[in-house]
Structures are given as C-alpha cells and as structure tokens.
Design a protein around this motif. Sequence first.
Motif, short mmCIF file in Angstrom:
data_model
loop_
_atom_site.label_atom_id
_atom_site.label_comp_id
_atom_site.label_asym_id
_atom_site.label_seq_id
_atom_site.Cartn_x
_atom_site.Cartn_y
_atom_site.Cartn_z
N ARG A 320 -43.58 3.27 4.73
CA ARG A 320 -44.38 2.09 4.39
C ARG A 320 -43.84 1.38 3.16
NH1 ARG A 320 -48.39 1.18 0.88
NH2 ARG A 320 -48.36 3.38 0.25
N ILE A 321 -43.44 2.17 2.16
CA ILE A 321 -42.89 1.58 0.93
C ILE A 321 -41.49 1.03 1.16
CG2 ILE A 321 -42.24 2.10 -1.46
CD1 ILE A 321 -44.42 4.25 -1.46
N GLY A 322 -40.74 1.68 2.06
CA GLY A 322 -39.36 1.29 2.28
C GLY A 322 -38.41 1.88 1.27
N ASP A 323 -38.79 3.03 0.69
CA ASP A 323 -37.98 3.69 -0.34
C ASP A 323 -37.09 4.73 0.35
OD1 ASP A 323 -36.91 5.02 -2.49
OD2 ASP A 323 -38.76 5.03 -3.65
N LEU A 324 -35.78 4.49 0.35
CA LEU A 324 -34.85 5.38 1.05
C LEU A 324 -34.72 6.72 0.35
CD1 LEU A 324 -33.13 5.23 3.59
CD2 LEU A 324 -31.20 4.50 2.16
N VAL A 354 -36.73 2.60 7.71
CA VAL A 354 -37.03 2.56 6.27
C VAL A 354 -36.28 1.42 5.61
CG1 VAL A 354 -36.87 3.86 4.11
CG2 VAL A 354 -37.50 5.04 6.21
N ILE A 355 -35.01 1.28 5.95
CA ILE A 355 -34.21 0.19 5.37
C ILE A 355 -34.77 -1.16 5.79
CG2 ILE A 355 -31.91 -0.86 5.39
CD1 ILE A 355 -30.75 1.95 5.71
N ARG A 356 -35.16 -1.28 7.05
CA ARG A 356 -35.69 -2.56 7.53
C ARG A 356 -37.01 -2.89 6.85
NH1 ARG A 356 -35.79 -3.98 13.85
NH2 ARG A 356 -33.56 -4.00 13.37
N THR A 357 -37.87 -1.88 6.63
CA THR A 357 -39.15 -2.13 5.95
C THR A 357 -38.92 -2.58 4.52
OG1 THR A 357 -40.20 -0.44 7.31
CG2 THR A 357 -41.36 -1.11 5.32
N LEU A 378 -32.42 -1.44 -2.10
CA LEU A 378 -32.46 -0.54 -0.94
C LEU A 378 -31.84 0.82 -1.25
CD1 LEU A 378 -31.52 -2.95 2.00
CD2 LEU A 378 -33.78 -2.09 1.39
N ARG A 379 -31.18 0.95 -2.40
CA ARG A 379 -30.55 2.20 -2.83
C ARG A 379 -29.52 2.69 -1.81
NH1 ARG A 379 -35.59 5.67 -5.44
NH2 ARG A 379 -36.38 4.02 -6.80
N LEU A 380 -28.64 1.78 -1.45
CA LEU A 380 -27.58 2.13 -0.50
C LEU A 380 -26.46 2.86 -1.25
CD1 LEU A 380 -27.38 -1.22 1.54
CD2 LEU A 380 -28.60 0.88 2.13
N ASP A 381 -26.23 4.11 -0.91
CA ASP A 381 -25.21 4.92 -1.58
C ASP A 381 -23.96 5.01 -0.71
OD1 ASP A 381 -26.49 6.28 0.37
OD2 ASP A 381 -26.71 8.18 -0.74
N THR A 382 -23.35 3.86 -0.44
CA THR A 382 -22.15 3.81 0.37
C THR A 382 -20.98 3.33 -0.47
OG1 THR A 382 -22.72 1.58 1.10
CG2 THR A 382 -23.43 3.41 2.50
N VAL A 393 -28.71 -7.15 6.62
CA VAL A 393 -29.50 -8.38 6.60
C VAL A 393 -29.23 -9.21 7.85
CG1 VAL A 393 -29.87 -10.56 5.39
CG2 VAL A 393 -29.73 -8.43 4.09
N ALA A 394 -27.95 -9.30 8.23
CA ALA A 394 -27.60 -10.08 9.41
C ALA A 394 -28.23 -9.49 10.67
CB ALA A 394 -26.08 -10.13 9.55
N LYS A 395 -28.21 -8.18 10.79
CA LYS A 395 -28.82 -7.55 11.97
C LYS A 395 -30.33 -7.74 11.98
CE LYS A 395 -28.63 -3.28 14.66
NZ LYS A 395 -30.04 -3.31 15.04
N ALA A 396 -30.98 -7.65 10.80
CA ALA A 396 -32.42 -7.85 10.73
C ALA A 396 -32.80 -9.28 11.10
CB ALA A 396 -32.94 -7.52 9.33
N ILE A 397 -31.98 -10.25 10.70
CA ILE A 397 -32.25 -11.65 11.07
C ILE A 397 -32.08 -11.84 12.57
CG2 ILE A 397 -31.40 -14.02 10.80
CD1 ILE A 397 -30.64 -13.29 7.90
N ARG A 398 -31.03 -11.21 13.13
CA ARG A 398 -30.80 -11.35 14.57
C ARG A 398 -31.94 -10.73 15.39
NH1 ARG A 398 -26.35 -7.66 17.15
NH2 ARG A 398 -28.16 -6.27 16.95
N ASP A 399 -32.46 -9.57 14.93
CA ASP A 399 -33.55 -8.90 15.65
C ASP A 399 -34.91 -9.53 15.41
OD1 ASP A 399 -31.63 -7.16 16.54
OD2 ASP A 399 -32.10 -5.58 15.09
N GLY A 400 -35.00 -10.48 14.47
CA GLY A 400 -36.27 -11.12 14.20
C GLY A 400 -37.16 -10.36 13.25
#
Length: 487
Positions: A320-324, A354-357, A378-382, A393-400
């Motif tokens: 719910r929080i979206g905390d990875l 979680v990332i999408r939320t 988003l705390r992406l550790d890549t 972000v691009a994928k989230a925009i495409r999926d609506g």
Amino acid sequence: MTEDVEMKELPAPSNSATSSSPSTLNHLKEIASLIETGAYAREVRRIVRAVRLTMALRRKLKAQVLCAFLNFALSPGSEPHNRLAAHLPKEDEHEMEFDTATSVSQSPVKHPLPELEIYCYLLVLIYLIDQKKYSEAKACSSASVARLKNLNRRTVDVLASRLYFYYSLSYELTGDLAEIRGNLLALHRIATLRHDELGQETLLNLLLRNYLHYNLYDQAEKLRSKAPRFEAHSNQQFCRYLFYLGKIRTIQLEYTDAKESLLQAARKAPVAALGFRVQCNKWAIIVRLLLGEIPERTVFMQKGMENALRPYFELTNAVRIGDLELFKSVAEKFSTTFSSDRTHNLIVRLRHNVIRTGLRNISISYSRISLADVAKKLRLDTANPVADAESIVAKAIRDGAIDATIDHANGWMVSKETGDIYSTNEPQIAFNSRIAFCLNMHNDAVRALRFPPNSHKEKESAEKRRERQQQEQELAKHIAEEDDDEF
C-alpha cells in the motif's frame, strides 16, 4: 451425574465396552438402525444424517466401543469382522473372547447390509487416523476401497465419498500421496459410469489436491476442464473445488477469475472450518494485491484469523505504501510462513506491484519530478537506476497505471491533472458489479433451498377429494350464472 449413579447401581453386564461408554455405543446402534432404514427405504438423506451424527461422536470413539459395535453390526468370525477387528487393540483378550462367544450364542447368523459394513470400515478408519496409526489406516482404507469397487448402490454413495476422503488423507499423512493417483483416477471413472455424482465431486477434488500437492498445475487444469460438470451436491466439496480452482487460476495469471473463486470459497465455507477459511483468505489477499487492489483492514481482523493473517497484513501495508525496502524486509522476515503456505512464488511477483504503487503515489504528489528523484524514492538498487526508472515509468504509462508523460530531453516525468472520476464510466461499472454479485448470491440461495421429497405430491383422502370436487363444481356453477347475468 445421575446417569453415572444409576449405572453403578445396575448389575455389571458381561460386555465391558458397554459399561465403559454406554451412551456412545447406544448412539452408534441408533445410527446403525437409521442406516438400515435408509437402505431399505432407499432414502439417501437418512444416510447423510447418519454420517453427520457420526462426526459429532468422533472424539468419543474408543477401541472397546468399536469392538462392541462390530460384534453388534457384523457377524463375529466373518471376513469383514476379522479384518476390522485386527486393526483394533486387544486390551483384554479374555473379556473379548467371552463377549464374542456370548454374542454368537445369543444372536443368529447375520447377513449385514453393505451399508452397515461400509459404515464399520468408516468408523475404524476414523479411529485409526485420530490415534495417528497411519500405516494401519492405509491398510484399512485400501481394503475398504477394494470392497467399494464391488458395490453399486446409491445408498452407499454418501459413505463411499467419506471413505475416499480418508483414503487419500491416510496416504497424504504418510507422504505417499503419489501412490494412489492411478487408483483415484480409476475410482473417478467408476463413479462416472455409475452416475455417482457425489463420488465424482469428492474424487475430483482429491485428484486436484493430489496434483497441486506436487505442483502439477497443468495436469490439474486438464483434468478439471475435461471432467463432467453437474450441479453441486455437497457444499463442502464445492468449497474445496472453488479453492483449488482459485489456486490454478492464480498460477495461470488469471487473477480476476481466481479472486472470484477464492472469495466465494471463503464465503461458502462453514464457520467451523477455520483453517480452510484462513487458507482461502491468504490466497485471496495475494490475488487482490496482484490485481492492484488493497484489501480492507476488516479482512485481517476476522475472528480467529488475526495471528494467521498477520504476515499478510504487514505485506499488504508495504504494498500500500509502495516502499520496496519494507517489502523486502517483510518477505525475508516471514519467508518460512510464505513457503509453508506455498505463496512465496506469488510474493515474488508482487515486487512489480510495489514499484507501480510507489510510482502512482509519486505521480499524484508531484506535477513534475526528475527521473533521478523517482529512482531515489523507489529505492532502486540497480547499476543504472535512472534508466531503469525511465523504463518503469514508460511501462506504467503504457499500461494506464499513471496519467503522465516523459520529457526525455530534460529527464522529467510530467504528471497530468487528475480528472473527475465521476465523469467516467467507472462508478457505473462498480455499481453494476455489486448488483451482479447480489443477484448471484440470491440465485445461489434459492438453489440451495431444500424441500422434503414429494411434498407437492401428498396423497389426499377420499373425503378431501370429494370436498374439493364439490367446491370446484359450485365455483363453476357460480361463474356460469354470472356469465349468464352479464349477457
């Protein structure tokens, strides 16, 4: 207390089992007479009632009581009697020999009904499983199933379905569930040929459980799709079927159908089946999270489920929080619980949700934000968090999932203004789904109503028939006179 005093005042009878638990033995004899009545009258509902009464006596079953009941229901010295008595402990051999001799001398040679014989198998099998004598339970259940293959009576179907369940349970408790898969398939084929619909329901669920136990989801779906379909006869079996169907649909990524099946199984399950309802709710929570929904807090606060659903409550909070980071810590903290529930692979799928939320929360909070800040939040550790954030972000925009655009030149995510949701069709769709749910529940309740057999065909006496015919003649004459007056 008064019954105990009265029993002490009576002279000691020869049967030691009767003096130890008179009420239990008397209840079993009453159940046996009920089964006999149902068998002779061919009324399956009496057999169903007998099974229900037996489950209420389950904790009171003892070896002495069962030995006395076997002497009452079966012919001492017969093959079924000897086979079943061999599984029961002989606490006092002298008394047992005396009881057998007296019962043989007092009662004539019996030819027991097949229903009573199968009922004796069921009692002994339940006793062995409760006493955790699983190896003996396997032998007893195998013998009972071999006997059932030779019986084709509709009044045996209810008892047979219970025996099939304990047959599978005894092998599951010893870890040998794969050994009986071929036998279960053969039994399901026999039940189909005999039009034993209750047996088909039970055996189909046992086969699905067998396949899912070894993660054979494709084979389970092939069996389920090709098995004959008919109206459910047992609410318990229907709940199990919905639960297994929900698990299959979840693994196949069909989350909407899985959610409907799991929630329906949880609602239809009996209140006493707490463990089953807990499992249904666990899977339903995961499926709803995978669908992007957040379950209500009341789901986790159901009576008797608070502790069992605590790991899933913390997991839901992290989604719910979206905390990875919080999601990873919860998954590691309760990894043993998730593995035992067989939901660990589903929780791995939740990382993307979680990332999408979190991204949805960012798009609501900021009208414009750099992709580098998105990666930090988003705390992406890549290795390249900015490029990963851009692709996410691009994928989230495409999926609506979010309503935004990407400014590639400046490296920004620009969120659009949120519109009025009431100007869309979403409220209408939600309202329609609730109406459909209520109508389906009403239809299920109407179909589940039970009526006494042939209540609409009650025989009327000759006097009532004469009165009814006279009333009909008077009514017809009165109508004819009115018609004449109108003309």
